[in-house]
Design an enzyme around this catalytic site. Structure first.
Site, PDB file in Angstrom:
ATOM      1  N   GLU A   1     -26.602 -89.589 -25.564  1.00 60.66           N
ATOM      2  CA  GLU A   1     -26.853 -90.113 -24.218  1.00 60.66           C
ATOM      3  C   GLU A   1     -27.014 -88.948 -23.249  1.00 60.66           C
ATOM      4  O   GLU A   1     -26.191 -88.707 -22.375  1.00 60.66           O
ATOM      5  CB  GLU A   1     -25.708 -91.068 -23.837  1.00 60.66           C
ATOM      6  CG  GLU A   1     -25.646 -92.258 -24.793  1.00 60.66           C
ATOM      7  CD  GLU A   1     -24.339 -93.051 -24.744  1.00 60.66           C
ATOM      8  OE1 GLU A   1     -23.513 -92.792 -23.853  1.00 60.66           O
ATOM      9  OE2 GLU A   1     -24.155 -93.926 -25.615  1.00 60.66           O
TER      10      GLU A   1
ATOM     11  N   GLU B   1     -23.333 -97.511 -17.486  1.00 65.71           N
ATOM     12  CA  GLU B   1     -24.462 -97.326 -18.402  1.00 65.71           C
ATOM     13  C   GLU B   1     -25.659 -97.000 -17.522  1.00 65.71           C
ATOM     14  O   GLU B   1     -26.147 -97.847 -16.775  1.00 65.71           O
ATOM     15  CB  GLU B   1     -24.732 -98.605 -19.209  1.00 65.71           C
ATOM     16  CG  GLU B   1     -23.581 -99.034 -20.110  1.00 65.71           C
ATOM     17  CD  GLU B   1     -23.554 -98.305 -21.449  1.00 65.71           C
ATOM     18  OE1 GLU B   1     -24.384 -97.403 -21.663  1.00 65.71           O
ATOM     19  OE2 GLU B   1     -22.684 -98.641 -22.272  1.00 65.71           O
TER      20      GLU B   1
ATOM     21  N   HIS C   1     -20.736 -89.783 -25.747  1.00 65.46           N
ATOM     22  CA  HIS C   1     -21.662 -90.096 -26.836  1.00 65.46           C
ATOM     23  C   HIS C   1     -22.798 -89.078 -26.819  1.00 65.46           C
ATOM     24  O   HIS C   1     -23.507 -88.935 -25.818  1.00 65.46           O
ATOM     25  CB  HIS C   1     -22.205 -91.521 -26.694  1.00 65.46           C
ATOM     26  CG  HIS C   1     -21.186 -92.559 -27.064  1.00 65.46           C
ATOM     27  ND1 HIS C   1     -21.060 -93.755 -26.405  1.00 65.46           N
ATOM     28  CD2 HIS C   1     -20.240 -92.554 -28.044  1.00 65.46           C
ATOM     29  CE1 HIS C   1     -20.073 -94.458 -26.969  1.00 65.46           C
ATOM     30  NE2 HIS C   1     -19.563 -93.749 -27.961  1.00 65.46           N
TER      31      HIS C   1
ATOM     32  N   ARG D   1     -24.415 -89.820 -32.410  1.00 72.24           N
ATOM     33  CA  ARG D   1     -23.589 -90.472 -31.390  1.00 72.24           C
ATOM     34  C   ARG D   1     -22.149 -89.944 -31.351  1.00 72.24           C
ATOM     35  O   ARG D   1     -21.560 -89.754 -30.291  1.00 72.24           O
ATOM     36  CB  ARG D   1     -23.569 -91.976 -31.693  1.00 72.24           C
ATOM     37  CG  ARG D   1     -22.530 -92.802 -30.949  1.00 72.24           C
ATOM     38  CD  ARG D   1     -22.607 -94.249 -31.446  1.00 72.24           C
ATOM     39  NE  ARG D   1     -21.479 -95.057 -31.042  1.00 72.24           N
ATOM     40  CZ  ARG D   1     -21.463 -95.832 -29.957  1.00 72.24           C
ATOM     41  NH1 ARG D   1     -22.500 -95.860 -29.147  1.00 72.24           N
ATOM     42  NH2 ARG D   1     -20.417 -96.568 -29.680  1.00 72.24           N
TER      43      ARG D   1
ATOM     44  N   HIS E   1     -22.306 -93.256 -19.396  1.00 71.47           N
ATOM     45  CA  HIS E   1     -23.005 -93.486 -20.666  1.00 71.47           C
ATOM     46  C   HIS E   1     -24.453 -93.858 -20.364  1.00 71.47           C
ATOM     47  O   HIS E   1     -24.846 -94.012 -19.221  1.00 71.47           O
ATOM     48  CB  HIS E   1     -22.368 -94.670 -21.408  1.00 71.47           C
ATOM     49  CG  HIS E   1     -21.007 -94.414 -21.958  1.00 71.47           C
ATOM     50  ND1 HIS E   1     -20.752 -94.377 -23.302  1.00 71.47           N
ATOM     51  CD2 HIS E   1     -19.811 -94.202 -21.348  1.00 71.47           C
ATOM     52  CE1 HIS E   1     -19.468 -94.151 -23.502  1.00 71.47           C
ATOM     53  NE2 HIS E   1     -18.864 -94.043 -22.336  1.00 71.47           N
TER      54      HIS E   1
HETATM   55 ZN   LIG Z   1     -22.196 -94.486 -24.827  1.00 71.65          ZN
END
Ligand SMILES: [Zn+2]
Length: 441
Positions: A205, A404, A202, A257, A329
């Site tokens: 990020e 994340e 993404h 994104r 991410h």
């Molecule tokens: Zn992501």
């Protein structure tokens, strides 16, 4: 009479068309800059006065309110978890959105007061970065977010400097012609098993490519002192899976994104690459609308980036060569494992939970940061076509995890560069714990 009916029907159609078009226009406003246009003439999107709000979604009223903010107030969802949503509201919609929530008796918290201000201080000043660069034969500093060329230059530097340990391979080419460069770190033992790591799927990020290169640096520069469970692994690391999107987010729209593919028949560009993998492609949490942030593409692996990963892993797979598939991410501080497409539990859920919990403990022991552990669809929300589901579901790679990274919402995607080193250390502790799980079981 019939004439009248036909006439009113036509009026109705025209009216509906107009209404839909104006709603669509509003929705697509942020995609405007995605239209075909020379990059040189494009102005970067500014987010002056835009705010990030955290809204609970524990009941139907609150969930509807969030949907309303998206459609009528042009809100852009940043992060959804089980019981709350972070949503960005532009300055122009702030007042009306605020009174709408007030009238609906919904309380919310302002996480970011002025997004543009954060964007402007996210990276240190250029002169400061310049001073740090080129000290070691490459340009990466881990004190600033770097562009794609700096990152690729670093991989090439490693291959040149440590030819017995590092090699670079191009596994594909993006829509805009950028090479997808994968670094392999290996002592060359034929019995080695492998771990896959990717970052930057993404675009916005940014912390993800930064920590992925941090992990590379930590492995390579400390190689001789590393424990054998880290040395007897073939590391396959792709720091920037979506370089077109990454470049676009640095030059034109900080919040981009998706990738930058053209979508025939639409002015909106890009596919959400983490909805484009082939396991349960097209399911919940994805969209068939090219203007959506979670557009899944026209078919599984329709995108050069995801197809490249698929081809590479498939071609490398002798027996069960890959033991872990780790993808980074941001944000939220979660260690997630399959399934993402549904709330179903995998047969080896206990193993996954144990490995994830051990990694979270390793992170906490290092920096004190808390990472929550659990299946993605349960801890966050169902989303099909993710790379972790494909790695486990199709390729049979047991330890498939999505991390994340930082933070929990103070900065969200706009995490200041001063957090890179600490986040990198946390990510390395995660990878170290995973390597242990892989070699023990
Ligand atoms: Zn992501």
């Amino acid at each position: 009479m019939l004439k009248y009916k036909i006439f009113s029907f036509i009026v109705f159609i025209v009216f509906c068309g107009k209404f839909a078009a104006s709603a669509g226009l509003q929705r697509d406003r942020r995609q405007e800059s995605a239209r075909d246009q020379d990059d040189e003439t494009r102005e970067p999107v500014k987010y002056d006065g835009a705010q990030l709000w955290r809204i609970p979604i524990s009941n139907e009223v609150e969930r509807n309110a969030v949907a309303e903010l998206e459609t009528k107030y042009d809100g852009l969802k940043w992060k959804t978890v089980e019981n709350r949503v972070d949503i960005m509201i532009d300055k122009s919609a702030r007042e009306s959105a605020r009174s709408y929530l007030q009238n609906s008796n919904i309380t919310y918290r302002i996480l970011i007061d002025d997004l543009q201000k954060l964007i402007e201080v996210e990276n240190p000043p250029k002169e400061e970065i310049e001073l740090l660069q080129n000290r070691k034969g490459h340009r990466l500093t881990w004190k600033a977010y770097h562009n794609f060329n700096d990152i690729v230059g670093y991989l090439d530097y490693l291959a040149k400097t440590y030819p017995d340990l590092c090699s670079v391979q191009t596994i594909g080419t993006t829509h805009e012609g950028r090479a997808l460069k994968l670094l392999k770190i290996s002592n060359g033992h034929p019995a080695n098993e492998a771990i896959w790591i990717d970052g930057g799927i993404h675009a916005r990020e940014w912390i993800s490519p930064a920590v992925t290169t941090y992990i590379i640096n930590h492995l390579v520069e400390n190689w001789e002192e590393l424990p054998s469970y880290l040395k007897n692994i073939d590391w396959h690391i792709l720091p920037v899976l979506n370089p077109d999107g990454y470049d676009y987010s640095q030059k034109f729209n900080r919040l981009w994104r998706k990738n930058r593919s053209r979508n025939p028949g639409s002015n909106c560009r890009g596919v959400d690459l983490n909805r484009n993998y082939g396991y349960m492609w097209g399911g919940e949490g994805t969209s068939s609308n090219p203007c959506s942030e979670v557009y899944r593409g026209k078919g599984a692996f329709s995108e050069p980036e995801t197809a490249a990963v698929q081809n590479f892993i498939t071609s490398q797979r002798k027996g069960d060569y890959f033991k872990a598939f780790l993808t980074f991410h941001s944000y939220g501080q979660y260690i997630l494992y399959p399934w993402g497409y549904s709330k179903a539990i995998t047969p080896d859920n206990n193993d996954m939970k144990l490995a994830g919990t051990q990694a979270a403990t390793a992170i906490r022991n290092g920096s004190g940061a808390t990472y929550q552990v659990g299946p993605a669809a349960i801890l966050l929300y169902p989303a099909a076509g993710g790379s972790d589901d494909w790695a486990k579901g199709t390729m049979g790679i047991k330890y498939s995890f999505t991390v994340e990274l930082r933070d929990t919402g103070r900065y969200g995607f706009i995490l200041p560069a001063s957090y890179i080193e600490q986040s990198g250390q946390e990510a390395f502790n995660f990878v170290d714990a995973m390597a242990r799980s892989v070699t023990i079981l």
